[in-house]
Write an enzyme that holds these catalytic residues in place. Structure first.
Site, PDB file in Angstrom:
ATOM      1  N   THR A 156       0.885  -1.434   0.013  1.00 42.64           N
ATOM      2  CA  THR A 156       0.180   0.060   0.021  1.00 42.64           C
ATOM      3  C   THR A 156       0.951   1.257  -0.050  1.00 42.64           C
ATOM      4  OG1 THR A 156      -1.929   1.027   1.139  1.00 42.64           O
ATOM      5  CG2 THR A 156      -0.146   0.097   2.460  1.00 42.64           C
ATOM      6  N   CYS A 157       0.205   2.376  -0.308  1.00 40.64           N
ATOM      7  CA  CYS A 157       1.083   3.572  -0.251  1.00 40.64           C
ATOM      8  C   CYS A 157       0.055   4.814  -0.175  1.00 40.64           C
ATOM      9  CB  CYS A 157       1.881   3.699  -1.451  1.00 40.64           C
ATOM     10  SG  CYS A 157       0.943   3.631  -3.052  1.00 40.64           S
ATOM     11  N   GLY A 158       0.303   5.884  -0.984  1.00 44.07           N
ATOM     12  CA  GLY A 158      -0.744   6.833  -0.863  1.00 44.07           C
ATOM     13  C   GLY A 158      -1.873   6.617  -1.643  1.00 44.07           C
TER      14      GLY A 158
END
Length: 281
Positions: free
Chosen positions: A236-238
């Protein structure tokens, strides 16, 4: 079955670029909050690897959502990539000019849609230039090809699947954002979005995986930087872009089955019903 290295060198591409089945894709992308002087498409229009088409993740995306560049349905995806001249039987080489942003995302998107013969150019456009590769500024004439989508749903996760994985510990959730955003010691770049992380996740900033010259670190180095787990992995990330860099790095380590949480922190933190953890993992 995908094996080997998910990246190719500029030297390899220079030797093989004239092969009739090779399709080169420029995926350069700059997040709006970076306030870059030029867009990825504008950079591509000024100079690109010969024959490279531009893949814009903000154009080839799902409709009907406020979330940025979400994965489109297979019908829309197939229609758009066909027009780029990408189709069955092609060996696709994706590159960018921004530290795998969004070459890794496009690599992952193509794989989700069942096109497994896709690699990322290690070091991107800078590596190509260093190799003495030619450049052009004219858009190539793309010949439309048939693209057969065979969706690999195991490579993409939605918010409910991630919530279940967070609660049960069934998957290792690995976050590509900077540590300050993960711990909530630094703000999110998207206005109004709190920082923090999905409970139970760990932090492996994607920037730590990239060498000063823009190439991905070696398998030995990556092993010391990425959480290893016997459980399946979700990255996951932004907004689902740098999470794909983690997936690319895990593929270099031989794990090709890493899933990306498409909505990522933008979706999770926008939902007040979702728990937000702070501090170190």
């Amino acid at each position: 079955m995908e094996t080997g290295d998910p990246l190719v060198t500029a030297g390899w591409l220079k030797q093989n670029i004239s092969a009739p089945d090779i399709r080169v894709v420029d995926a350069t992308y700059y997040a709006p909050f970076l306030k870059a002087e030029k867009t990825g498409r504008e950079e591509w229009a000024e100079e690109h690897i010969p024959g490279a088409v531009h893949f814009d993740i903000d154009a080839i995306k799902a409709g009907g959502t406020d979330l940025p560049h979400m994965l489109p349905d297979p019908i829309m995806f197939s229609s758009r990539v066909r027009k780029l001249g990408i189709g069955d039987g092609n060996r696709v080489i994706v590159y960018d000019n921004n530290n795998f942003c969004a070459a890794a995302r496009v690599w992952w998107m193509l794989r989700v849609m069942g096109h497994l013969d896709v690699k990322v150019l290690d070091g991107g456009l800078a590596a190509w230039k260093a190799e003495g590769g030619d450049l052009e500024d004219m858009p190539p004439v793309a010949v439309e090809r048939h693209f057969t989508a065979r969706v690999r749903s195991d490579l993409v996760k939605d918010i409910n699947q991630v919530a279940a994985a967070s609660a049960s510990g069934s998957h290792a959730i690995v976050d590509a954002r900077a540590k300050g955003r993960f711990t909530a010691e630094a703000p999110e770049p998207r206005e109004g979005l709190p920082s923090g992380h999905i409970p139970g996740s760990s932090c492996a900033p994607s920037s730590d995986l990239i060498n000063a010259d823009g190439t991905l670190k070696s398998a030995n180095e990556l092993q010391g930087l990425l959480p290893s787990s016997q459980a399946p992995i979700i990255t996951t990330c932004g907004s689902g872009v740098t999470a794909a860099i983690l997936a690319l790095a895990y593929a270099r380590l031989g794990n090709w089955d890493v899933a990306v949480y498409d909505g990522s922190w933008t979706e999770w933190a926008s939902d007040p019903s979702r728990p937000v953890a702070t501090g170190a993992a």
